[in-house]
Write an enzyme that holds these catalytic residues in place. Structure first.
Site, short mmCIF file in Angstrom:
data_model
loop_
_atom_site.label_atom_id
_atom_site.label_comp_id
_atom_site.label_asym_id
_atom_site.label_seq_id
_atom_site.Cartn_x
_atom_site.Cartn_y
_atom_site.Cartn_z
N GLY A 13 39.09 21.39 3.71
CA GLY A 13 38.53 20.17 4.27
C GLY A 13 39.47 18.98 4.28
O GLY A 13 39.02 17.83 4.40
N SER A 14 40.78 19.23 4.22
CA SER A 14 41.69 18.07 4.23
C SER A 14 41.68 17.36 5.58
O SER A 14 41.77 16.13 5.64
CB SER A 14 43.12 18.47 3.83
N ASN A 15 41.53 18.11 6.66
CA ASN A 15 41.39 17.46 7.97
C ASN A 15 40.09 16.67 8.05
O ASN A 15 40.07 15.56 8.59
CB ASN A 15 41.45 18.48 9.10
N ASN A 103 37.90 21.89 18.68
CA ASN A 103 38.47 22.62 17.56
C ASN A 103 39.96 22.33 17.49
O ASN A 103 40.58 21.93 18.48
CB ASN A 103 38.23 24.12 17.78
N HIS A 105 43.60 24.27 16.25
CA HIS A 105 44.20 25.55 15.84
C HIS A 105 45.65 25.29 15.46
O HIS A 105 46.37 24.59 16.18
CB HIS A 105 44.10 26.56 16.99
#
Ligand code: GRF
Length: 192
Positions: A13-15, A103, A105
């Site tokens: 969850g760093s983003n 999203n 990637h």
């Protein structure tokens, strides 16, 4: 009008945290909800520390989608951001958030994408193929993993002595720099 964002994350969850912090001072965007498909996701802990409502839904809920869609709608979520989310998005949510769900990637799609391509597997594959560059792809979600319309790509060098870890940290730096900005740009174009 304020846009309420939901972030979907399965792991560290760093983003997710970076996006929350980016919009903390925004008058236009509010991160209202963080959802996960993994009880062990550190993203849940980050959400609690940041004071963002969060919830875990088990596999059955992600397969059906209706209860999750109800929750998104009850929070008046206008835009959904996937940040390291590994479950398939149910059709009912894909349809409700068509062109309002994106999203990220950690490679230059279509290279090194598709089912099972996530985390270090992506960087290992880049190194195995001897690519000279890698980067990130931000794209709309679709029924097929990593195949939705591409919104933006940012590149970085692959160094001869890279390991999956060193490459991942260079790619993460791109994610932190660009993902929030791309979200901001998309939201401002939606408002017009
Ligand atoms: C990121 O590299 C993202 O591109 C990919 O999964 C990773 C999530 O990292 N989809 P984190 O959980 O945000 O730290």
């Amino acid at each position: 009008m304020i846009t309420s964002l939901a972030i979907l994350a399965s792991g560290n969850g760093s983003n997710a945290e970076n996006i929350v912090r980016f919009f903390m001072s925004s008058p236009d965007v509010n991160v209202s909800l963080i959802l996960t498909n993994s009880q062990k996701a550190f993203a849940l802990q980050r959400a609690r520390n940041l004071g963002i409502p969060c919830a875990y839904f088990s596999k059955e809920f992600w397969q059906d989608g209706h209860a999750i869609l109800n929750l998104l709608q009850s929070y008046q979520i206008g835009f959904v951001v996937l940040a390291g989310f590994l479950a398939k998005i149910p059709d009912v949510i894909l349809q409700a958030y068509h062109h309002r769900m994106i999203n990220i990637h950690p490679s230059l799609l279509p290279l090194h994408g598709g089912k099972g391509m996530y985390g270090d597997r992506v960087h290992e594959d880049v190194l195995r193929c001897g690519d000279k560059e890698s980067g990130i792809t931000i794209h709309y979600t679709s029924e097929v993993y990593d195949a939705g319309q591409i919104i933006a790509q940012y590149r970085c060098e692959v160094k001869p002595d890279d390991t999956p870890e060193t490459l991942a940290s260079r790619v993460h730096a791109l994610e932190y720099e660009y993902y929030p900005r791309v979200i901001e740009r998309l939201l401002s174009s939606l408002e017009k």
